[in-house]
Motif scaffolding. Structure first.
Motif, mmCIF file in Angstrom:
data_model
loop_
_atom_site.group_PDB
_atom_site.id
_atom_site.type_symbol
_atom_site.label_atom_id
_atom_site.label_comp_id
_atom_site.label_asym_id
_atom_site.label_seq_id
_atom_site.Cartn_x
_atom_site.Cartn_y
_atom_site.Cartn_z
ATOM 1 N N UNK A 125 -3.112 14.769 -11.151
ATOM 2 C CA UNK A 125 -4.456 15.168 -11.568
ATOM 3 C C UNK A 125 -4.435 16.541 -12.246
ATOM 4 N N UNK A 126 -3.705 17.497 -11.666
ATOM 5 C CA UNK A 126 -3.711 18.833 -12.276
ATOM 6 C C UNK A 126 -2.984 18.847 -13.609
ATOM 7 N N UNK A 127 -1.965 17.985 -13.768
ATOM 8 C CA UNK A 127 -1.291 17.909 -15.072
ATOM 9 C C UNK A 127 -2.251 17.378 -16.134
ATOM 10 N N UNK A 128 -3.126 16.459 -15.745
ATOM 11 C CA UNK A 128 -4.117 15.948 -16.698
ATOM 12 C C UNK A 128 -5.071 17.064 -17.122
ATOM 13 N N UNK A 173 0.824 -1.200 0.000
ATOM 14 C CA UNK A 173 0.000 0.000 0.000
ATOM 15 C C UNK A 173 0.864 1.259 0.000
ATOM 16 N N UNK A 174 1.854 1.232 -0.863
ATOM 17 C CA UNK A 174 2.791 2.347 -0.880
ATOM 18 C C UNK A 174 3.338 2.555 -2.283
ATOM 19 N N UNK A 175 4.072 3.644 -2.418
ATOM 20 C CA UNK A 175 4.706 3.961 -3.690
ATOM 21 C C UNK A 175 5.586 5.182 -3.523
ATOM 22 N N UNK A 176 6.203 5.578 -4.600
ATOM 23 C CA UNK A 176 7.079 6.743 -4.567
ATOM 24 C C UNK A 176 7.148 7.385 -5.946
ATOM 25 N N UNK A 194 5.171 13.346 -9.450
ATOM 26 C CA UNK A 194 5.215 14.801 -9.546
ATOM 27 C C UNK A 194 6.502 15.418 -8.999
ATOM 28 N N UNK A 195 7.539 14.604 -8.775
ATOM 29 C CA UNK A 195 8.859 15.193 -8.556
ATOM 30 C C UNK A 195 9.360 15.661 -9.919
ATOM 31 N N UNK A 204 -2.613 15.418 -5.839
ATOM 32 C CA UNK A 204 -3.036 14.078 -6.253
ATOM 33 C C UNK A 204 -2.075 13.531 -7.311
ATOM 34 N N UNK A 205 -1.351 12.477 -6.939
ATOM 35 C CA UNK A 205 -0.367 11.846 -7.824
ATOM 36 C C UNK A 205 -1.013 10.634 -8.491
#
Length: 258
Positions: free
Chosen positions: A142-145, A100-103, A122-123, A165-166
């Motif tokens: 989300x905002x890039x979309x 339940x994780x990510x980077x 989003x880095x 939101x990534x």
């Protein structure tokens, strides 16, 4: 051949979920005496920053795991080589026991003045030139979309309430995306002697607009790197990590070389 300045800080958080990979060195500390400097006298250089996500210490583990995998990788200098390395790291993550994780990940792989820029999440990677700071990576957010669909401008995205939101990265939470064919953003580039790459997590880019970053660094990013750090210290909330990379035969020297 390369000159590097870097810094990381925990911000106002309890855990340091950022992790940095700088030419074989893995860094994940609450704070450090900044800026730190490094020179690399080799033909190739790999630098990346990761911003982990997940409950408790899972985000911290996720970002460090990816940096540790980078250290173990032998990556051919090509866009396909970078993609395959990231794909292998994703598959390793899925069997790592971190759940339940990510980077996110953002980095630059260099061979002389040639570069392969890559990111998932989003880095970000910026390119400093004498005229401006160019955002050369591409957020998976989300905002890039919304930007890609023409619904908001890049400038408006900075103030959007859902910019956190990534939508992609490395980790088990992104397994479905990788299986469906979604890929990291990868770009080939050339770095000139009077230019520099700025790699950062969103603990910097979410709090200081691009044009302000440029003016803080202008006219010499290595001389003025402290200006950027002082600015983010005033507004920091999240963990932040930032790396500045240039060619070591540039005309000016940073203060750490004096």
């Amino acid at each position: 051949m390369y000159r590097i300045l870097f810094c990381m800080d925990i911000g106002m958080r309890d855990n340091q979920e950022d992790c940095m990979y700088i030419d074989g060195e893995i860094l994940q500390v609450s704070n450090m005496e900044c800026p730190r400097s490094k020179k690399v006298d080799r033909e190739r250089l790999l630098v990346a920053v990761c911003d982990g996500m997940g409950g408790m210490s899972e985000g911290e583990r996720a970002s460090r795991f990816v940096c540790e995998m980078l250290k173990k990788c032998s990556i051919p200098f090509s866009p396909e080589g970078v993609y395959r390395a990231l794909f292998r790291i994703q598959k390793k993550f899925e069997s790592s026991g971190i759940i339940w994780s990510g980077t996110t990940i953002a980095g630059v792989f260099m061979e002389g003045d040639k570069s392969i820029v890559f990111n998932a999440g989003d880095s970000r990677i910026y390119k400093y030139t004498s005229d401006r700071l160019i955002y050369i990576s591409h957020d998976h957010s989300y905002v890039q979309s919304l930007i890609d669909k023409g619904l908001i401008s890049y400038e408006e995205a900075f103030y959007h309430p859902e910019k956190y939101i990534v939508e992609f990265g490395i980790g088990d939470v992104f397994s479905v995306d990788w299986k469906s064919g979604k890929k990291p953003y990868i770009l080939e580039d050339i770095l000139k002697e009077d230019e520099a790459y700025l790699i950062c997590t969103d603990g910097l880019s979410d709090y200081i607009p691009d044009n302000e970053m440029y003016y803080l660094l202008y006219p010499d990013p290595f001389e003025n790197f402290r200006n950027l750090l002082e600015a983010v210290e005033k507004v920091k909330t999240d963990n932040y990590s930032v790396v500045l990379i240039g060619l070591s035969n540039t005309k000016n020297k940073d203060s750490s070389d004096k």
